[in-house]
Design an enzyme around this catalytic site. Structure first.
Site, PDB file in Angstrom:
ATOM      1  N   ILE A   1       0.848  -1.206   0.000  1.00  0.00           N
ATOM      2  CA  ILE A   1       0.000   0.000   0.000  1.00  0.00           C
ATOM      3  C   ILE A   1       0.879   1.249   0.000  1.00  0.00           C
ATOM      4  O   ILE A   1       0.630   2.199  -0.747  1.00  0.00           O
ATOM      5  CB  ILE A   1      -0.960  -0.015   1.207  1.00  0.00           C
ATOM      6  CG1 ILE A   1      -1.928  -1.194   1.091  1.00  0.00           C
ATOM      7  CG2 ILE A   1      -1.732   1.304   1.305  1.00  0.00           C
ATOM      8  CD1 ILE A   1      -2.812  -1.405   2.301  1.00  0.00           C
ATOM      9  N   GLY A   2       1.920   1.224   0.829  1.00  0.00           N
ATOM     10  CA  GLY A   2       2.821   2.376   0.907  1.00  0.00           C
ATOM     11  C   GLY A   2       3.404   2.722  -0.448  1.00  0.00           C
ATOM     12  O   GLY A   2       3.537   3.905  -0.805  1.00  0.00           O
TER      13      GLY A   2
ATOM     14  N   ASN B   1       0.132  -5.949  17.415  1.00  0.00           N
ATOM     15  CA  ASN B   1       0.004  -4.646  16.773  1.00  0.00           C
ATOM     16  C   ASN B   1      -0.065  -3.518  17.794  1.00  0.00           C
ATOM     17  O   ASN B   1       0.396  -2.416  17.526  1.00  0.00           O
ATOM     18  CB  ASN B   1      -1.181  -4.632  15.810  1.00  0.00           C
ATOM     19  CG  ASN B   1      -0.772  -5.232  14.480  1.00  0.00           C
ATOM     20  OD1 ASN B   1       0.092  -4.689  13.811  1.00  0.00           O
ATOM     21  ND2 ASN B   1      -1.337  -6.364  14.133  1.00  0.00           N
TER      22      ASN B   1
ATOM     23  N   ASP C   1     -14.080   0.268   2.144  1.00  0.00           N
ATOM     24  CA  ASP C   1     -15.369  -0.432   2.222  1.00  0.00           C
ATOM     25  C   ASP C   1     -16.481   0.449   1.629  1.00  0.00           C
ATOM     26  O   ASP C   1     -17.349  -0.032   0.902  1.00  0.00           O
ATOM     27  CB  ASP C   1     -15.680  -0.779   3.684  1.00  0.00           C
ATOM     28  CG  ASP C   1     -14.508  -1.476   4.349  1.00  0.00           C
ATOM     29  OD1 ASP C   1     -14.158  -2.575   3.911  1.00  0.00           O
ATOM     30  OD2 ASP C   1     -13.923  -0.900   5.288  1.00  0.00           O
TER      31      ASP C   1
ATOM     32  N   HIS D   1     -13.757  -2.213  10.584  1.00  0.00           N
ATOM     33  CA  HIS D   1     -13.225  -2.662   9.284  1.00  0.00           C
ATOM     34  C   HIS D   1     -12.893  -4.151   9.422  1.00  0.00           C
ATOM     35  O   HIS D   1     -11.748  -4.548   9.612  1.00  0.00           O
ATOM     36  CB  HIS D   1     -11.976  -1.869   8.885  1.00  0.00           C
ATOM     37  CG  HIS D   1     -11.296  -2.469   7.687  1.00  0.00           C
ATOM     38  ND1 HIS D   1     -11.858  -2.441   6.433  1.00  0.00           N
ATOM     39  CD2 HIS D   1     -10.144  -3.151   7.556  1.00  0.00           C
ATOM     40  CE1 HIS D   1     -11.058  -3.079   5.584  1.00  0.00           C
ATOM     41  NE2 HIS D   1     -10.014  -3.521   6.245  1.00  0.00           N
TER      42      HIS D   1
HETATM   43  P1  NAX Z   1       2.724  -5.155   3.372  1.00  0.00           P
HETATM   44  O1  NAX Z   1       3.083  -6.322   4.229  1.00  0.00           O
HETATM   45  O2  NAX Z   1       2.996  -5.185   1.909  1.00  0.00           O
HETATM   46  O3  NAX Z   1       3.461  -3.865   3.940  1.00  0.00           O
HETATM   47  C1  NAX Z   1       3.506  -3.554   5.284  1.00  0.00           C
HETATM   48  C2  NAX Z   1       4.798  -2.794   5.515  1.00  0.00           C
HETATM   49  O4  NAX Z   1       4.787  -2.333   6.848  1.00  0.00           O
HETATM   50  C3  NAX Z   1       6.041  -3.675   5.338  1.00  0.00           C
HETATM   51  O5  NAX Z   1       6.921  -3.048   4.428  1.00  0.00           O
HETATM   52  C4  NAX Z   1       6.620  -3.745   6.746  1.00  0.00           C
HETATM   53  O6  NAX Z   1       8.046  -3.765   6.750  1.00  0.00           O
HETATM   54  C5  NAX Z   1       6.083  -2.446   7.354  1.00  0.00           C
HETATM   55  N1  NAX Z   1       6.012  -2.441   8.811  1.00  0.00           N
HETATM   56  C6  NAX Z   1       5.681  -3.448   9.645  1.00  0.00           C
HETATM   57  N2  NAX Z   1       5.769  -3.048  10.921  1.00  0.00           N
HETATM   58  C7  NAX Z   1       6.118  -1.740  10.877  1.00  0.00           C
HETATM   59  C8  NAX Z   1       6.385  -0.779  11.888  1.00  0.00           C
HETATM   60  N3  NAX Z   1       6.314  -1.080  13.181  1.00  0.00           N
HETATM   61  N4  NAX Z   1       6.746   0.465  11.511  1.00  0.00           N
HETATM   62  C9  NAX Z   1       6.861   0.779  10.204  1.00  0.00           C
HETATM   63  N5  NAX Z   1       6.646  -0.105   9.204  1.00  0.00           N
HETATM   64  C10 NAX Z   1       6.284  -1.340   9.547  1.00  0.00           C
HETATM   65  O7  NAX Z   1       1.185  -4.856   3.663  1.00  0.00           O
HETATM   66  P2  NAX Z   1       0.170  -3.928   2.849  1.00  0.00           P
HETATM   67  O8  NAX Z   1      -0.487  -4.730   1.789  1.00  0.00           O
HETATM   68  O9  NAX Z   1       0.834  -2.672   2.470  1.00  0.00           O
HETATM   69  O10 NAX Z   1      -0.939  -3.675   3.967  1.00  0.00           O
HETATM   70  C11 NAX Z   1      -0.651  -2.869   5.096  1.00  0.00           C
HETATM   71  C12 NAX Z   1      -1.749  -2.970   6.123  1.00  0.00           C
HETATM   72  O11 NAX Z   1      -2.964  -2.468   5.600  1.00  0.00           O
HETATM   73  C13 NAX Z   1      -2.071  -4.400   6.582  1.00  0.00           C
HETATM   74  O12 NAX Z   1      -2.203  -4.400   8.001  1.00  0.00           O
HETATM   75  C14 NAX Z   1      -3.388  -4.682   5.920  1.00  0.00           C
HETATM   76  O13 NAX Z   1      -4.123  -5.657   6.619  1.00  0.00           O
HETATM   77  C15 NAX Z   1      -4.033  -3.324   5.976  1.00  0.00           C
HETATM   78  N6  NAX Z   1      -5.179  -3.082   5.094  1.00  0.00           N
HETATM   79  C16 NAX Z   1      -6.158  -2.285   5.564  1.00  0.00           C
HETATM   80  C17 NAX Z   1      -7.248  -1.930   4.808  1.00  0.00           C
HETATM   81  C18 NAX Z   1      -8.312  -1.037   5.339  1.00  0.00           C
HETATM   82  O14 NAX Z   1      -9.298  -0.821   4.607  1.00  0.00           O
HETATM   83  N7  NAX Z   1      -8.238  -0.485   6.544  1.00  0.00           N
HETATM   84  C19 NAX Z   1      -7.423  -2.480   3.438  1.00  0.00           C
HETATM   85  C20 NAX Z   1      -6.163  -2.944   2.828  1.00  0.00           C
HETATM   86  C21 NAX Z   1      -5.208  -3.624   3.761  1.00  0.00           C
HETATM   87  O15 NAX Z   1      -5.578  -4.990   3.852  1.00  0.00           O
END
Ligand code: NAX
Length: 326
Positions: A16-17, A105, A159, A187
């Site tokens: 996402i980032g 978390n 959503d 969510h």
């Molecule tokens: P990714 O696993 O691709 O990326 C997460 C990134 O966060 C990784 O690069 C990791 O190194 C980094 N990270 C982990 N712990 C960290 C910390 N303490 N400080 C800084 N960086 C840290 O996941 P991605 O697909 O980008 O999803 C990110 C989050 O969004 C997940 O928790 C996912 O479940 C959540 N989502 C939330 C949604 C919503 O509608 N609220 C929808 C999309 C998504 O599923």
């Protein structure tokens, strides 16, 4: 010319980032007339990948991008931030219970809340995307004594957008014809996408679709759309999640259109009988950079039952992380 906006993103090298940073730098969040500084935060093992993101950002030569900071130090990353998008989170591992996920978390979002309180702008607006987003948001807000809990929100805009697209498709309309969609609650799969107040092309949505379709297809489809995307793509929603995060922030700052509202997970003030303090998705209007929960909507028995289920889930999550809420 105004100062550049400082925008912090955690998890900035993740899926996402990676989508988010470029669109913010292109002006899709705050507008094409506002320059930005990106403050990208990752955990140490992801710093080399984050460096690659910074290199690509440089290679875009974005006119609005003034500076890119890359760091694993949250105080440096949140320093002076006007906006913070908390995307990085620990994913659920095999066999992990929801309680374990919440606790793990919590260890991320507690310190991030404190760092925001210590280092960010006093007016910082925070959006939590990382799951479980609502309760992560609660933990961050509770650990930020110098900030108002109302500055902390969680994302249900994806959503909301999914529900809007589904109803437009079913009614043979365009998403821009849809007004007043509502997502209530968490969510998670207990969220309640509610079309009782929604209109499509000015007509009540509930009159354009059958109750059976609404209850048996629309609601579960919106609730489980994330899983449907994973099945199709082999990985979770990324571009659509980033787009929704931009929508959330842009609406918060620039406002909702006349006669419409959006859905944001915000601290409950007890409206609609929801547990005060939990981060619950509500219909909100935004104006002058502030949001307000839409008041006085009639809630029928079906909706009330669904709103209560998701409220109970959020109360349970809050109880599970009580030790992380000072
Ligand atoms: P990714 O696993 O691709 O990326 C997460 C990134 O966060 C990784 O690069 C990791 O190194 C980094 N990270 C982990 N712990 C960290 C910390 N303490 N400080 C800084 N960086 C840290 O996941 P991605 O697909 O980008 O999803 C990110 C989050 O969004 C997940 O928790 C996912 O479940 C959540 N989502 C939330 C949604 C919503 O509608 N609220 C929808 C999309 C998504 O599923």
């Amino acid at each position: 010319m105004s100062q550049p906006a400082r925008i912090a993103i955690t998890g900035a090298a993740g899926n996402i980032g990676y989508a988010l940073a470029f669109r913010i730098a292109a002006g899709d969040m705050l507008g094409k007339d506002r320059s930005v500084v990106l403050q990208l935060i990752e955990i140490p093992p992801a710093l080399p990948a984050l460096q690659g993101v910074a290199m690509e950002l440089a290679d875009c030569a974005f006119p609005l991008l003034r500076e890119v900071v890359t760091t694993a130090d949250i105080n440096e990353g949140f320093n002076g931030a006007d906006y913070a998008l908390l995307v990085g989170a620990k994913p659920r591992g095999p066999g992990m219970e929801r309680g374990d996920l919440l606790a793990d978390n919590g260890k991320i979002f507690g310190p991030q809340g404190k760092a925001l309180s210590d280092s960010a702008s006093r007016d910082v607006r925070v959006l939590v995307v990382g799951n479980p987003a609502n309760t992560n948001c609660l933990i961050a807000a509770a650990n930020a004594p110098a900030l108002d809990p109302g500055q902390f929100t969680a994302m249900t805009r994806l959503d909301h957008n999914r529900a809007t697209a589904q109803i437009a498709d079913k009614a043979g309309a365009h998403s821009t014809d849809v007004r007043r969609m509502t997502i209530w609650g968490n969510h998670s799969a207990t969220q309640h996408p509610d079309i009782a107040h929604c209109t499509v092309g000015g007509k009540p949505a509930a009159e354009l679709v059958s109750q059976a379709w609404y209850r048996e297809q629309f609601i579960p489809r919106v609730q489980k759309r994330g899983a449907e995307i994973i099945r199709a793509r082999g990985s979770s929603s990324a571009a659509s999640a980033a787009s929704a995060a931009l929508d959330h922030m842009r609406t918060w700052v620039h406002g909702t259109p006349e006669g419409d509202w959006t859905s944001m997970a915000v601290p409950s003030d007890g409206s609609y009988g929801i547990a005060p303090g939990v981060i619950y998705s509500h219909p909100v209007t935004c104006a002058a950079g502030a949001y307000s929960i839409v008041q006085g909507l009639a809630i029928d028995d079906f909706c009330r039952e669904r709103m209560t289920i998701t409220d109970q889930e959020l109360r349970g999550e809050r109880a599970a992380v009580a030790n992380l809420l000072p």
